[in-house]
Design a protein around this motif. Sequence first.
Motif, PDB file in Angstrom:
ATOM      1  N   GLN A 195     -15.960   5.023   1.893  1.00 39.62           N
ATOM      2  CA  GLN A 195     -15.225   4.526   0.731  1.00 39.62           C
ATOM      3  C   GLN A 195     -13.741   4.609   1.049  1.00 39.62           C
ATOM      4  OE1 GLN A 195     -16.261   6.967  -2.624  1.00 39.62           O
ATOM      5  NE2 GLN A 195     -17.876   5.564  -3.234  1.00 39.62           N
ATOM      6  N   LEU A 196     -13.033   3.525   0.740  1.00 35.35           N
ATOM      7  CA  LEU A 196     -11.572   3.506   0.813  1.00 35.35           C
ATOM      8  C   LEU A 196     -11.064   3.099  -0.553  1.00 35.35           C
ATOM      9  CD1 LEU A 196     -10.764   1.654   4.158  1.00 35.35           C
ATOM     10  CD2 LEU A 196     -10.643   4.094   3.719  1.00 35.35           C
ATOM     11  N   VAL A 197     -10.147   3.864  -1.096  1.00 36.02           N
ATOM     12  CA  VAL A 197      -9.475   3.515  -2.342  1.00 36.02           C
ATOM     13  C   VAL A 197      -8.005   3.377  -1.982  1.00 36.02           C
ATOM     14  CG1 VAL A 197      -8.877   4.243  -4.670  1.00 36.02           C
ATOM     15  CG2 VAL A 197     -11.152   4.756  -3.746  1.00 36.02           C
ATOM     16  N   ILE A 198      -7.449   2.222  -2.298  1.00 34.63           N
ATOM     17  CA  ILE A 198      -6.082   1.893  -1.898  1.00 34.63           C
ATOM     18  C   ILE A 198      -5.170   1.927  -3.114  1.00 34.63           C
ATOM     19  CG2 ILE A 198      -4.655   0.182  -0.718  1.00 34.63           C
ATOM     20  CD1 ILE A 198      -7.062   1.206   0.943  1.00 34.63           C
ATOM     21  N   ASP A 199      -4.102   2.742  -3.056  1.00 35.81           N
ATOM     22  CA  ASP A 199      -3.065   2.743  -4.094  1.00 35.81           C
ATOM     23  C   ASP A 199      -2.024   1.716  -3.694  1.00 35.81           C
ATOM     24  OD1 ASP A 199      -4.383   4.878  -5.265  1.00 35.81           O
ATOM     25  OD2 ASP A 199      -2.975   6.384  -4.515  1.00 35.81           O
ATOM     26  N   VAL A 200      -1.625   0.869  -4.637  1.00 33.97           N
ATOM     27  CA  VAL A 200      -0.633  -0.159  -4.348  1.00 33.97           C
ATOM     28  C   VAL A 200       0.482  -0.126  -5.397  1.00 33.97           C
ATOM     29  CG1 VAL A 200      -2.259  -1.689  -3.178  1.00 33.97           C
ATOM     30  CG2 VAL A 200      -1.898  -1.939  -5.622  1.00 33.97           C
TER      31      VAL A 200
ATOM     32  N   VAL B 170       0.858  -1.186   0.000  1.00 32.44           N
ATOM     33  CA  VAL B 170       0.000   0.000   0.000  1.00 32.44           C
ATOM     34  C   VAL B 170       0.894   1.236   0.000  1.00 32.44           C
ATOM     35  CG1 VAL B 170      -1.741   1.267   1.292  1.00 32.44           C
ATOM     36  CG2 VAL B 170      -1.787  -1.238   1.259  1.00 32.44           C
ATOM     37  N   THR B 171       0.632   2.172  -0.896  1.00 33.18           N
ATOM     38  CA  THR B 171       1.399   3.421  -0.929  1.00 33.18           C
ATOM     39  C   THR B 171       0.569   4.614  -0.456  1.00 33.18           C
ATOM     40  OG1 THR B 171       0.830   3.790  -3.245  1.00 33.18           O
ATOM     41  CG2 THR B 171       2.895   2.620  -2.787  1.00 33.18           C
ATOM     42  N   ALA B 172      -0.748   4.555  -0.668  1.00 30.85           N
ATOM     43  CA  ALA B 172      -1.623   5.653  -0.245  1.00 30.85           C
ATOM     44  C   ALA B 172      -3.041   5.124  -0.067  1.00 30.85           C
ATOM     45  CB  ALA B 172      -1.605   6.775  -1.267  1.00 30.85           C
ATOM     46  N   ILE B 173      -3.794   5.835   0.770  1.00 27.74           N
ATOM     47  CA  ILE B 173      -5.190   5.496   1.011  1.00 27.74           C
ATOM     48  C   ILE B 173      -6.013   6.764   0.841  1.00 27.74           C
ATOM     49  CG2 ILE B 173      -6.844   4.634   2.708  1.00 27.74           C
ATOM     50  CD1 ILE B 173      -4.393   3.292   4.101  1.00 27.74           C
TER      51      ILE B 173
END
Length: 89
Positions: free
Chosen positions: A78-83, A8-11
């Motif tokens: 809502q959670l959007v996860i950058d990976v 995970v890099t950002a949420i």
Amino acid sequence: MAPDRTRVTAIHWRYSLTSAPGEWQVMLCLEERCAMLAARRGKLTLPTRELATAPFSLKVYRNGRGVLKPAAHLDDIQLVIDVESLEGA
């Protein structure tokens, strides 16, 4: 990408509660680390990248009363996860 090969890099988050904004504090937790969410929407960049398999949780506090038990009801979240991939790293 398989989750065990990504970090995970950002949420990004967005949530809504029916009560007035000043009454609540919401923390987003990943494993044993938590970050206070200063607004009802935003982005959190993680300085140390966690594996994408780590569980996420929200802790909702009412100012001056601690963690709510039973758990608070969020109207929407809502959670959007950058990976990023660990392949080749």
